[in-house]
Design an enzyme around this catalytic site. Structure first.
Site, mmCIF file in Angstrom:
data_model
loop_
_atom_site.group_PDB
_atom_site.id
_atom_site.type_symbol
_atom_site.label_atom_id
_atom_site.label_comp_id
_atom_site.label_asym_id
_atom_site.label_seq_id
_atom_site.Cartn_x
_atom_site.Cartn_y
_atom_site.Cartn_z
ATOM 1 N N LEU A 1 54.998 -26.291 -49.969
ATOM 2 C CA LEU A 1 53.721 -26.770 -49.415
ATOM 3 C C LEU A 1 52.957 -27.603 -50.449
ATOM 4 O O LEU A 1 52.333 -28.611 -50.109
ATOM 5 C CB LEU A 1 52.880 -25.571 -48.950
ATOM 6 N N TYR B 1 58.682 -26.806 -40.968
ATOM 7 C CA TYR B 1 59.682 -26.338 -39.991
ATOM 8 C C TYR B 1 59.217 -25.045 -39.314
ATOM 9 O O TYR B 1 59.279 -24.917 -38.078
ATOM 10 C CB TYR B 1 61.004 -26.123 -40.731
HETATM 11 P P1 NAD Z 1 72.158 -30.465 -36.164
HETATM 12 O O1 NAD Z 1 71.419 -31.264 -37.191
HETATM 13 O O2 NAD Z 1 73.620 -30.215 -36.368
HETATM 14 O O3 NAD Z 1 71.982 -31.155 -34.720
HETATM 15 C C1 NAD Z 1 70.739 -31.583 -34.256
HETATM 16 C C2 NAD Z 1 70.943 -32.727 -33.274
HETATM 17 O O4 NAD Z 1 69.639 -33.177 -32.858
HETATM 18 C C3 NAD Z 1 71.658 -33.929 -33.891
HETATM 19 O O5 NAD Z 1 72.709 -34.372 -33.062
HETATM 20 C C4 NAD Z 1 70.558 -34.959 -34.025
HETATM 21 O O6 NAD Z 1 71.008 -36.315 -33.928
HETATM 22 C C5 NAD Z 1 69.644 -34.588 -32.857
HETATM 23 N N1 NAD Z 1 68.303 -35.123 -33.054
HETATM 24 C C6 NAD Z 1 67.549 -35.078 -34.187
HETATM 25 N N2 NAD Z 1 66.412 -35.774 -34.022
HETATM 26 C C7 NAD Z 1 66.439 -36.286 -32.750
HETATM 27 C C8 NAD Z 1 65.555 -37.109 -32.004
HETATM 28 N N3 NAD Z 1 64.419 -37.574 -32.535
HETATM 29 N N4 NAD Z 1 65.906 -37.437 -30.738
HETATM 30 C C9 NAD Z 1 67.062 -36.982 -30.196
HETATM 31 N N5 NAD Z 1 67.935 -36.201 -30.860
HETATM 32 C C10 NAD Z 1 67.625 -35.865 -32.133
HETATM 33 O O7 NAD Z 1 71.353 -29.103 -36.009
HETATM 34 P P2 NAD Z 1 71.823 -27.676 -35.436
HETATM 35 O O8 NAD Z 1 72.122 -26.798 -36.585
HETATM 36 O O9 NAD Z 1 72.830 -27.830 -34.365
HETATM 37 O O10 NAD Z 1 70.437 -27.172 -34.811
HETATM 38 C C11 NAD Z 1 70.113 -27.265 -33.434
HETATM 39 C C12 NAD Z 1 68.778 -26.552 -33.201
HETATM 40 O O11 NAD Z 1 68.875 -25.187 -33.626
HETATM 41 C C13 NAD Z 1 67.615 -27.150 -34.003
HETATM 42 O O12 NAD Z 1 66.445 -27.099 -33.220
HETATM 43 C C14 NAD Z 1 67.514 -26.226 -35.188
HETATM 44 O O13 NAD Z 1 66.221 -26.239 -35.745
HETATM 45 C C15 NAD Z 1 67.849 -24.897 -34.555
HETATM 46 N N6 NAD Z 1 68.306 -23.863 -35.489
HETATM 47 C C16 NAD Z 1 69.470 -23.993 -36.196
HETATM 48 C C17 NAD Z 1 69.871 -22.968 -37.057
HETATM 49 C C18 NAD Z 1 71.168 -23.029 -37.847
HETATM 50 O O14 NAD Z 1 71.456 -22.094 -38.582
HETATM 51 N N7 NAD Z 1 71.974 -24.090 -37.727
HETATM 52 C C19 NAD Z 1 69.072 -21.837 -37.205
HETATM 53 C C20 NAD Z 1 67.893 -21.747 -36.491
HETATM 54 C C21 NAD Z 1 67.532 -22.761 -35.620
#
Ligand code: NAD
Length: 445
Positions: free
Chosen positions: A294, A351
């Site tokens: 932060l 986040y």
């Molecule tokens: P990732 O980065 O592999 O995939 C995210 C996708 O969102 C990508 O294909 C990206 O191009 C798309 N994206 C990003 N900005 C965009 C925009 N402005 N418009 C349209 N598409 C957009 O991430 P992930 O790990 O698959 O995560 C998916 C969701 O799960 C996210 O919301 C993430 O915060 C949440 N999450 C993930 C985890 C983890 O451990 N991987 C844990 C908690 C929450």
């Protein structure tokens, strides 16, 4: 090519007796859902406490799924206790009498599922007992072994067996492999609950998935399609090739769209109207991280994360609600939050604020949507094996993976299965809730 999650080498090695003899505990290989798989991998125990009245409905559902009721001894794949009639400490003691032998008999990847009452407002002991069941289940989740889970469904008296069925199936089946220690409230359904084929519970439904080109979003698109839905896959133009592959594979349409653009809601709604005529399931999955303490957080990092993770969801939901005809009957909105939004995380004020904001949005929108027969829920994933988590330094990754009751990271499919459950028309009694898919992470519990 599909995203390949990181290999969990320690879990793989821990299957060998020699490695176990070195003092490494065996990390369970979880039973995950495959089409055609039986609901439970063996017989189930069903019991009841007080005058609950749901045990027979559970027995009927199990019999319908071909699951035998367990005899006096031997392992059981599931144990379901209807404690909706529990009012007194004596009832709680009766619950213990059922649960202690049941836990001893629970098979690997077994399911312990309690049905509890809504806390009574006019009966202090009953309110205490209702809450006591939460403590009991959360502790049991930390005790059950070999990939077994323990969860509690708090069932409203007017919920009805039909509205409970899809949730019972999810929590008993291998679809909930990485969901443990959760308390989910099943209320009276927001609309009619029509019977669906449990093997294809999303048949005929149109589902939008944002961020569908890779990772968790890609798994959601594949899983909803497997369960019968037509997919509208949305992602940024830069991910166009991967997005097209997902759309082709799932027989749906691709929409290249930056969801933070001012005209994104209009373009999404126009695509849905022109290509599909309506939408039944909206999955707000796209998300980004821009970590910084932060003290060093600049406006760009803050704004970028809030724009993708929260502002876009607010704007799209607002547009959907303003459009009288686009949201189909029994529409379901599922928003991907995060454990960070519940527990907070160092370096992630932006986040965590966005993901906690998603939870606030879900709670506020649930009553508004109920009037239209629609639901909205949040899923909070914990550590999920994706390209994102594969980039973590080894020590951080190992720590992140192990601090949960199942001692491993979840897979994208685990989040996707939970979306599939909440996306069903039949899941009409679950709304305004946050379900963690995190193997019962020790943080923020
Ligand atoms: P990732 O980065 O592999 O995939 C995210 C996708 O969102 C990508 O294909 C990206 O191009 C798309 N994206 C990003 N900005 C965009 C925009 N402005 N418009 C349209 N598409 C957009 O991430 P992930 O790990 O698959 O995560 C998916 C969701 O799960 C996210 O919301 C993430 O915060 C949440 N999450 C993930 C985890 C983890 O451990 N991987 C844990 C908690 C929450």
């Amino acid at each position: 090519m599909k995203d390949t999650p990181m290999k969990d080498t320690l879990r793989d090695l821990s299957q060998y007796r020699l490695v176990q003899q070195l003092g490494v505990p065996r990390i369970p290989v979880l039973r995950r859902y495959e089409p055609g798989q039986p609901l439970l991998d063996g017989p189930a125990l069903v019991g009841s406490v007080g005058k609950g009245g749901l045990a027979d409905d559970v027995r009927a559902l199990l019999a319908d799924a071909g699951v035998a009721e367990a005899g006096e001894d031997g392992t059981v794949a599931g144990a379901v206790l209807d404690a909706t009639g529990a009012r007194t400490l004596d009832d709680l003691a009766t619950a213990r009498e059922f649960l202690t032998p049941a836990v001893r008999r629970l098979a690997p990847s077994g399911r312990l599922l309690l049905l509890g009452p809504v806390a009574a407002e006019d009966d202090v002991e009953a309110a205490a007992v209702a809450q006591a069941l939460e403590g009991l289940v959360r502790s049991a989740g930390k005790e059950v072994r070999a990939g077994a889970t323990a969860n509690l469904l708090v069932v409203a008296p007017d919920a009805g067996a039909d509205a409970l069925a899809s949730t019972l199936r999810f929590f008993l089946s291998a679809r909930s492999a990485f969901v443990s220690g959760q308390v989910v409230r099943v209320a009276a359904p927001v609309g009619p609950v029509e019977p669906r084929d449990p093997a294809r519970p999303l048949a005929g439904r149109i589902a939008v998935v944002t961020g569908a080109a890779r990772g968790i979003g890609e798994a959601i698109a594949d899983t909803l399609h497997r369960d019968g839905a037509t997919i509208v896959a949305v992602d940024v133009p830069a991910a166009g090739d991967a997005l097209a592959r997902v759309a082709n594979r799932t027989g749906g349409t691709a929409l290249q769209l930056d969801i933070t653009a001012a005209d994104a809601p209009d373009r999404l709604l126009a695509h849905l109207r022109e290509r599909h005529g309506r939408v039944d399931v909206v999955v707000h999955n796209a998300g980004i991280t821009r970590d910084k303490l932060l003290a060093n957080m600049d406006a760009d990092r803050w704004n970028a994360v809030l724009a993708v993770n929260l502002r876009s969801q607010l704007a799209i939901n607002r547009a959907l609600l303003a459009d009288a005809g686009l949201l189909g009957d029994s529409a379901r909105i599922v928003c991907i939050s995060s454990m960070s939004g519940i527990a907070g995380n160092r370096g992630q004020t932006n986040y965590a604020a966005s993901k906690a904001g998603v939870i606030g949005m879900v709670r506020a929108l649930a009553p508004q949507l109920a009037g239209r027969g629609a639901t909205i829920n949040a899923i909070a994933p914990g550590f999920i094996e994706t390209a994102m988590t594969a980039k973590m330094p080894l020590a951080t990754r190992e720590a992140g993976r192990r601090v949960n009751s199942l001692r491993q990271g979840g897979l994208p499919i685990d989040v996707a299965e939970a979306v599939g459950w909440l996306g069903q028309a039949a899941t009409a009694g679950v709304t305004g809730q946050v379900v963690r898919v995190d193997g019962q992470n020790m943080l923020g519990a």
